[in-house]
Design an enzyme around this catalytic site. Structure first.
Site, short mmCIF file in Angstrom:
data_model
loop_
_atom_site.label_atom_id
_atom_site.label_comp_id
_atom_site.label_asym_id
_atom_site.label_seq_id
_atom_site.Cartn_x
_atom_site.Cartn_y
_atom_site.Cartn_z
N SER A 1 0.84 -1.19 0.00
CA SER A 1 0.00 0.00 0.00
C SER A 1 0.87 1.24 0.00
O SER A 1 2.06 1.20 0.35
CB SER A 1 -0.90 -0.04 1.23
OG SER A 1 -0.81 1.13 1.99
N SER A 2 0.26 2.38 -0.38
CA SER A 2 1.04 3.62 -0.47
C SER A 2 1.49 4.13 0.90
O SER A 2 2.29 5.06 0.97
CB SER A 2 0.22 4.70 -1.18
OG SER A 2 -1.00 4.91 -0.52
N CYS A 3 0.98 3.51 1.98
CA CYS A 3 1.39 3.98 3.32
C CYS A 3 2.81 3.55 3.68
O CYS A 3 3.31 3.91 4.74
CB CYS A 3 0.40 3.53 4.38
SG CYS A 3 0.56 1.81 4.77
N TYR B 1 1.94 -1.45 10.29
CA TYR B 1 1.50 -2.03 9.01
C TYR B 1 2.56 -1.76 7.93
O TYR B 1 2.94 -2.65 7.17
CB TYR B 1 0.16 -1.40 8.61
CG TYR B 1 -0.39 -1.88 7.30
CD1 TYR B 1 -1.15 -3.04 7.23
CD2 TYR B 1 -0.14 -1.17 6.12
CE1 TYR B 1 -1.66 -3.47 6.01
CE2 TYR B 1 -0.64 -1.61 4.91
CZ TYR B 1 -1.40 -2.76 4.86
OH TYR B 1 -1.90 -3.19 3.65
N LYS C 1 4.83 -4.42 5.74
CA LYS C 1 4.79 -4.50 4.27
C LYS C 1 6.19 -4.31 3.68
O LYS C 1 6.56 -4.97 2.70
CB LYS C 1 3.83 -3.44 3.70
CG LYS C 1 2.37 -3.80 3.92
CD LYS C 1 1.97 -4.99 3.07
CE LYS C 1 0.55 -5.44 3.31
NZ LYS C 1 0.20 -6.67 2.60
N PRO D 1 -0.55 -0.17 -4.39
CA PRO D 1 -1.67 0.64 -4.84
C PRO D 1 -1.96 1.81 -3.89
O PRO D 1 -1.60 1.77 -2.71
CB PRO D 1 -2.85 -0.33 -4.83
CG PRO D 1 -2.44 -1.49 -4.00
CD PRO D 1 -0.96 -1.42 -3.76
N HIS E 1 -11.71 1.68 6.25
CA HIS E 1 -11.13 2.87 5.63
C HIS E 1 -12.21 3.93 5.42
O HIS E 1 -13.39 3.66 5.60
CB HIS E 1 -10.49 2.49 4.29
CG HIS E 1 -9.19 1.76 4.46
ND1 HIS E 1 -9.07 0.42 4.25
CD2 HIS E 1 -7.96 2.19 4.84
CE1 HIS E 1 -7.82 0.05 4.48
NE2 HIS E 1 -7.12 1.10 4.85
N ARG F 1 -6.03 12.29 -0.42
CA ARG F 1 -5.83 10.88 -0.73
C ARG F 1 -6.12 10.64 -2.21
O ARG F 1 -6.96 11.32 -2.81
CB ARG F 1 -6.77 9.99 0.12
CG ARG F 1 -6.52 10.02 1.61
CD ARG F 1 -5.24 9.31 2.00
NE ARG F 1 -5.03 9.29 3.44
CZ ARG F 1 -4.41 10.24 4.14
NH1 ARG F 1 -3.94 11.32 3.53
NH2 ARG F 1 -4.23 10.13 5.45
P1 GDP Z 1 -5.28 6.32 5.74
O1 GDP Z 1 -5.19 6.66 4.30
O2 GDP Z 1 -4.29 5.27 6.15
O3 GDP Z 1 -5.19 7.53 6.61
O4 GDP Z 1 -6.66 5.57 5.97
P2 GDP Z 1 -8.21 5.91 6.17
O5 GDP Z 1 -8.94 5.57 4.92
O6 GDP Z 1 -8.66 5.21 7.41
O7 GDP Z 1 -8.34 7.48 6.47
C1 GDP Z 1 -8.14 8.46 5.48
C2 GDP Z 1 -8.52 9.82 6.02
O8 GDP Z 1 -9.95 9.92 6.15
C3 GDP Z 1 -7.96 10.18 7.41
O9 GDP Z 1 -7.55 11.54 7.40
C4 GDP Z 1 -9.17 9.98 8.33
O10 GDP Z 1 -9.10 10.77 9.51
C5 GDP Z 1 -10.28 10.46 7.40
N1 GDP Z 1 -11.64 10.03 7.80
C6 GDP Z 1 -12.73 10.81 7.91
N2 GDP Z 1 -13.80 10.13 8.36
C7 GDP Z 1 -13.38 8.85 8.50
C8 GDP Z 1 -14.05 7.66 8.90
O11 GDP Z 1 -15.24 7.64 9.25
N3 GDP Z 1 -13.31 6.50 8.90
C9 GDP Z 1 -11.98 6.49 8.52
N4 GDP Z 1 -11.32 5.34 8.53
N5 GDP Z 1 -11.32 7.62 8.15
C10 GDP Z 1 -12.02 8.78 8.13
#
Ligand code: GDP
Length: 333
Positions: free
Chosen positions: A108-110, A137, A141, A164, A180, A210
């Site tokens: 993953s891109s993280c 994580y 990876k 990805p 996510h 993102r």
């Molecule tokens: P990340 O790309 O590893 O940070 O994974 P996430 O998909 O969990 O979060 C992406 C961004 O969306 C972060 O800045 C979160 O704080 C924001 N976000 C906003 N609302 C939500 C929610 O309800 N769930 C999650 N998982 N992230 C949220």
């Protein structure tokens, strides 16, 4: 891969694995080795060894992993690093031992540094500190990528790693806490619209950016990478790059606020979005440089709105299935 090649998709019921199955079937592949989690525990070395020794797959897509959103990653880091290290160590090593022709390891891109220049090139790996919320994580990876590199170098294997961007699509976990952002917001917006709520809480400030990619597009890129001609594959594995990685992204990113507004529109939620800054934002920006894939002529085919509509439809179907399963069990009891 010949159409009758023996293909093992590890994690075929997950987000990427199920998309891979759709892609491969659409391309007329049909000789699959599939095992559910109950049938084969990939964290168990003995079981994995027995499986590879007996079945001898020719190609392996390693899409099995413990995955989750920002809160799950920061709450259960020990589970993430332990399970993922076990799964990938077992699968990568047994793939080598049993003579697999090619393996594609999904990451993953993280994995890239929190403050990496954007868009992120493959060579930025390990050039700076990690984002703390998903460090366990990411380190897991990166260990998997290093294992691919090490096996290629020591044993002459062709093991490639694909990274990805943030994926979404049918078959995701629509969980309020552990998933996510896209599946979580689909559920929140749907429930808010259905219940007539006047607002939905979105985590963080809404400003992180993102790059979202539909799972079927990512799967299509994975099949394309697995099918690279030997010279092209070997050029990646032997190039100046220190590691055998290829990024998979659509090339465009957006803010969390923008994606939240789009999901609200798709799910028919007309109320207010309230940003909860007490929740973590995570990495400020994650946009991949996917120029290698672009140089092959690959590009994604499903735009964000279309992908969200398809994912929302999948969410609704699963809701219906859950409701009817519940009513069956209630009437049976
Ligand atoms: P990340 O790309 O590893 O940070 O994974 P996430 O998909 O969990 O979060 C992406 C961004 O969306 C972060 O800045 C979160 O704080 C924001 N976000 C906003 N609302 C939500 C929610 O309800 N769930 C999650 N998982 N992230 C949220």
């Amino acid at each position: 891969m010949n159409r009758d090649a023996k293909i093992y998709v590890a994690g075929h019921q997950g987000l990427v694995g199920s998309a891979l199955m759709r892609q491969l079937r659409a391309l007329d592949y049909g000789n699959f080795l599939l095992r559910s989690h109950q049938e084969l525990d990939l964290t168990d070395q003995g079981q994995v060894r027995g499986f590879f020794a007996q079945e001898r797959p020719e190609y392996v897509f390693l899409a099995a992993a413990k995955v989750g959103g920002i809160l799950a990653n920061s709450t259960y880091p020990a589970d993430f690093i332990r399970q993922n290290l076990l799964i990938q160590t077992n699968v990568i090593h047994e793939a080598y031992s049993s003579g697999v022709k090619r393996l594609l390891f999904l990451g993953s891109s993280c994995i890239y540094p929190k403050r990496a220049p954007q868009p992120m090139k493959e060579e930025y790996l390990l050039t700076g500190p990690f984002e703390p919320t998903n460090r366990a994580y990411a380190v897991g990876k990166i260990a998997g990528i290093e294992m691919c590199w090490s096996h290629n170098r020591q044993h002459g294997t062709r093991f490639l790693a694909a990274m990805p961007s943030n994926l979404y699509g049918p078959g995701d976990h629509y969980d309020l806490h552990d998933s996510h952002v896209i599946p979580a917001l689909i559920r929140k917006m749907h429930e808010a619209a259905a219940g007539g709520a006047d607002h939905v809480v979105v985590w963080g400030t809404g400003s992180p950016r993102r790059e979202f990619l539909f799972s079927d597009d990512a799967a299509n890129a994975c099949v394309c990478l697995m099918n690279l001609a030997d010279e092209k594959m070997d050029a990646i594995l032997a190039s100046g790059r220190s590691l055998p990685i290829v990024n998979i992204g659509c090339g465009e990113d957006m803010t969390i606020r923008e994606v939240a507004e789009l999901i609200a529109d798709v799910a028919g939620f007309r109320g207010e979005l309230v940003f909860d800054a007490s929740k973590p934002d995570g990495t400020p920006r994650k946009l991949l440089d996917s120029s290698y894939l672009a140089s092959l002529g690959w590009k994604p085919s499903i735009g964000l709105r279309e992908g969200l509509i398809r994912t929302y439809r999948d969410f609704l179907e699963r809701q219906t299935l859950t409701v009817s399963a519940r009513s069956v069990s209630t009437s049976a009891s």
